[in-house]
Design a protein around this motif. Structure first.
Motif, mmCIF file in Angstrom:
data_model
loop_
_atom_site.group_PDB
_atom_site.id
_atom_site.type_symbol
_atom_site.label_atom_id
_atom_site.label_comp_id
_atom_site.label_asym_id
_atom_site.label_seq_id
_atom_site.Cartn_x
_atom_site.Cartn_y
_atom_site.Cartn_z
ATOM 1 N N SER A 32 0.837 -1.192 0.000
ATOM 2 C CA SER A 32 0.000 0.000 0.000
ATOM 3 C C SER A 32 0.874 1.243 0.000
ATOM 4 C CB SER A 32 -0.913 0.015 1.226
ATOM 5 O OG SER A 32 -0.157 0.117 2.423
ATOM 6 N N ALA A 33 0.376 2.308 -0.611
ATOM 7 C CA ALA A 33 1.113 3.566 -0.662
ATOM 8 C C ALA A 33 1.315 4.139 0.732
ATOM 9 C CB ALA A 33 0.374 4.557 -1.548
ATOM 10 N N GLU A 34 0.351 3.888 1.623
ATOM 11 C CA GLU A 34 0.469 4.421 2.980
ATOM 12 C C GLU A 34 1.732 3.902 3.676
ATOM 13 O OE1 GLU A 34 -2.231 3.159 1.654
ATOM 14 O OE2 GLU A 34 -3.503 4.955 1.541
ATOM 15 N N ARG A 35 2.053 2.623 3.441
ATOM 16 C CA ARG A 35 3.248 2.058 4.060
ATOM 17 C C ARG A 35 4.516 2.611 3.411
ATOM 18 N NH1 ARG A 35 2.412 -3.572 7.061
ATOM 19 N NH2 ARG A 35 0.252 -3.240 7.701
ATOM 20 N N CYS A 36 4.462 2.908 2.118
ATOM 21 C CA CYS A 36 5.613 3.549 1.469
ATOM 22 C C CYS A 36 5.879 4.914 2.096
ATOM 23 C CB CYS A 36 5.367 3.716 -0.026
ATOM 24 S SG CYS A 36 5.167 2.178 -0.950
ATOM 25 N N LEU A 37 4.799 5.677 2.298
ATOM 26 C CA LEU A 37 4.938 7.035 2.812
ATOM 27 C C LEU A 37 5.304 7.079 4.290
ATOM 28 C CD1 LEU A 37 1.917 8.714 0.968
ATOM 29 C CD2 LEU A 37 4.338 8.770 0.356
ATOM 30 N N SER A 38 5.254 5.937 4.958
ATOM 31 C CA SER A 38 5.699 5.918 6.341
ATOM 32 C C SER A 38 7.219 6.078 6.432
ATOM 33 C CB SER A 38 5.263 4.616 7.022
ATOM 34 O OG SER A 38 5.917 3.498 6.427
ATOM 35 N N CYS A 39 7.902 5.758 5.334
ATOM 36 C CA CYS A 39 9.363 5.949 5.279
ATOM 37 C C CYS A 39 9.736 7.104 4.343
ATOM 38 C CB CYS A 39 10.058 4.685 4.796
ATOM 39 S SG CYS A 39 9.962 3.290 5.944
ATOM 40 N N HIS A 40 9.027 7.198 3.226
ATOM 41 C CA HIS A 40 9.331 8.211 2.216
ATOM 42 C C HIS A 40 8.343 9.368 2.357
ATOM 43 C CE1 HIS A 40 12.089 5.465 0.099
ATOM 44 N NE2 HIS A 40 11.197 4.522 0.355
ATOM 45 N N ALA A 41 8.791 10.472 2.949
ATOM 46 C CA ALA A 41 7.935 11.649 3.082
ATOM 47 C C ALA A 41 7.709 12.249 1.702
ATOM 48 C CB ALA A 41 8.574 12.670 4.011
ATOM 49 N N LEU A 42 6.465 12.439 1.299
ATOM 50 C CA LEU A 42 6.141 12.903 -0.050
ATOM 51 C C LEU A 42 6.845 14.212 -0.388
ATOM 52 C CD1 LEU A 42 4.485 12.324 -2.577
ATOM 53 C CD2 LEU A 42 2.592 13.608 -1.569
ATOM 54 N N LYS A 43 6.944 15.116 0.575
ATOM 55 C CA LYS A 43 7.561 16.423 0.312
ATOM 56 C C LYS A 43 9.067 16.315 0.057
ATOM 57 C CE LYS A 43 8.219 17.447 5.246
ATOM 58 N NZ LYS A 43 9.692 17.398 5.192
ATOM 59 N N ASP A 44 9.686 15.182 0.460
ATOM 60 C CA ASP A 44 11.131 15.028 0.324
ATOM 61 C C ASP A 44 11.550 14.136 -0.835
ATOM 62 O OD1 ASP A 44 11.560 16.630 2.512
ATOM 63 O OD2 ASP A 44 11.706 14.954 3.934
ATOM 64 N N GLN A 92 5.771 15.747 -5.632
ATOM 65 C CA GLN A 92 4.953 16.669 -4.851
ATOM 66 C C GLN A 92 3.760 17.187 -5.655
ATOM 67 O OE1 GLN A 92 8.249 16.849 -5.274
ATOM 68 N NE2 GLN A 92 8.966 16.225 -3.243
ATOM 69 N N GLN A 93 3.816 17.053 -6.986
ATOM 70 C CA GLN A 93 2.725 17.535 -7.836
ATOM 71 C C GLN A 93 1.794 16.413 -8.314
ATOM 72 O OE1 GLN A 93 6.038 18.878 -8.466
ATOM 73 N NE2 GLN A 93 5.337 20.521 -7.118
ATOM 74 N N LEU A 94 1.935 15.226 -7.739
ATOM 75 C CA LEU A 94 1.052 14.129 -8.124
ATOM 76 C C LEU A 94 -0.362 14.389 -7.615
ATOM 77 C CD1 LEU A 94 3.328 11.047 -7.377
ATOM 78 C CD2 LEU A 94 2.811 12.045 -9.605
ATOM 79 N N ALA A 95 -1.335 14.010 -8.421
ATOM 80 C CA ALA A 95 -2.723 14.200 -8.017
ATOM 81 C C ALA A 95 -3.046 13.369 -6.784
ATOM 82 C CB ALA A 95 -3.658 13.836 -9.171
ATOM 83 N N SER A 96 -2.450 12.177 -6.686
ATOM 84 C CA SER A 96 -2.618 11.331 -5.510
ATOM 85 C C SER A 96 -1.414 10.408 -5.409
ATOM 86 C CB SER A 96 -3.911 10.508 -5.586
ATOM 87 O OG SER A 96 -3.884 9.645 -6.711
ATOM 88 N N ALA A 97 -1.104 9.966 -4.209
ATOM 89 C CA ALA A 97 0.046 9.096 -3.992
ATOM 90 C C ALA A 97 -0.341 7.652 -4.285
ATOM 91 C CB ALA A 97 0.541 9.240 -2.559
ATOM 92 N N ARG A 98 0.048 7.157 -5.457
ATOM 93 C CA ARG A 98 -0.229 5.777 -5.851
ATOM 94 C C ARG A 98 1.092 5.171 -6.324
ATOM 95 N NH1 ARG A 98 -5.267 6.156 -9.873
ATOM 96 N NH2 ARG A 98 -3.717 7.454 -10.975
ATOM 97 N N CYS A 99 1.944 4.847 -5.352
ATOM 98 C CA CYS A 99 3.323 4.436 -5.639
ATOM 99 C C CYS A 99 3.397 3.258 -6.608
ATOM 100 C CB CYS A 99 4.048 4.091 -4.345
ATOM 101 S SG CYS A 99 3.944 5.378 -3.084
#
Length: 282
Positions: A55-67, A88-95
């Motif tokens: 899931s993208a949520e688990r990716c973002l637990s390590c990879h901060a979208l802004k960074d 940072q300009q993605l419409a939604s985080a879908r890794c």
């Protein structure tokens, strides 16, 4: 007897299920992780939820979208970047729409690079191509007033759809500013007059009106080399056949007070005498 067999089957099935949870990287992993994530090899649940997949949520637990694209997961700024920071300009985080983590080399599959679709970008930035892409430094791209989307699509940079009507009227006559002139014999000496044969819609097919210079009629519908010696189309001679004797032609023209008999088509545009004498070449 049947109960004993059923017990053995259930026992083996239970062991397999237990092993899936204890050693998932050995039982169900489709291949090794990429080197950057190698330390997570034995921790499948760092990315996967049981029976739900990654899931993208688990990716973002390590990879901060802004960074992403700017800093490492430890917050250290990246000295060099292979790709511009666009996450940072993605419409939604879908890794998982772009990234496939496991490299299935055991099955002989080629490891694919991350895929990207411009449709994932937010509508407000999708047309801002220069935010990620370096504009080409070519003559045809010098007109910065043109938007990339007027020629290019987002699926591939090439092929592109270019309409010469986008150019300024003065530039339409200077083909060599963008196009390399052909070097074959047919095009020698023609200068920047591509429009006399070619159209802007397509280079081929081309049309050439020889009648603008001399009408190829009757016996004058001869092979090119008869008049254009050695296939030099920037020059010609009317003395390539026996019907035109230089001495006789010179004598006939002297009687008319004409001494220059080199440029025949200045007066003769066809075999019918001087019918084209009063017309100037375009």
């Amino acid at each position: 007897m049947r109960r004993w067999i059923l017990t053995v089957v259930l026992l083996n099935l239970s062991i397999l299920i237990a092993l899936v949870f204890v050693y998932p990287q050995l039982m169900v992993s489709p291949g090794p992780l990429r080197p950057a994530h190698a330390k997570l090899t034995t921790d499948c649940f760092a990315c996967h939820s049981p029976f739900a997949g990654a899931s993208a949520e688990r990716c973002l637990s390590c990879h901060a979208l802004k960074d992403i694209g700017l800093r490492t997961t430890a917050g250290i700024p990246l000295a060099t970047r292979e790709w511009p920071a666009f996450h940072q300009q993605l419409a939604s985080a879908r890794c998982m729409d772009c990234h496939a983590e496991h490299q299935n080399t055991t099955l002989g599959q080629v490891v694919a690079k991350p895929t990207f679709s411009h449709e994932l970008l937010d509508d407000s930035v999708r047309s801002e191509c220069k935010a990620c892409h370096q504009p080409p430094e070519t003559a045809v791209h010098a007109n910065t007033a043109l938007a990339c989307s007027q020629c290019h699509g987002t699926s591939n940079w090439r092929p592109s759809l270019f309409d010469h009507r986008l150019l300024a009227q003065a530039d339409l006559k200077h083909c060599a500013a963008c196009h390399m002139p052909p070097t074959n014999d047919l095009h020698k000496g023609v200068g920047d007059t591509c429009g006399s044969c070619h159209q802007t819609a397509a280079w081929k097919p081309a049309s050439f009106d020889h009648g603008r210079f001399f009408a190829l009629e009757g016996v004058h519908d001869a092979p090119c080399a008869t008049c254009h010696v050695n296939h030099r189309y920037d020059t010609y001679t009317c003395y390539g056949c026996h019907a035109h004797d230089p001495a006789r032609v010179a004598q006939e023209h002297r009687e008319e007070g004409i001494t220059d008999t080199k440029n025949c088509v200045r007066c003769h545009r066809s075999a019918h005498g001087e019918a084209g004498a009063e017309r100037e070449r375009d």
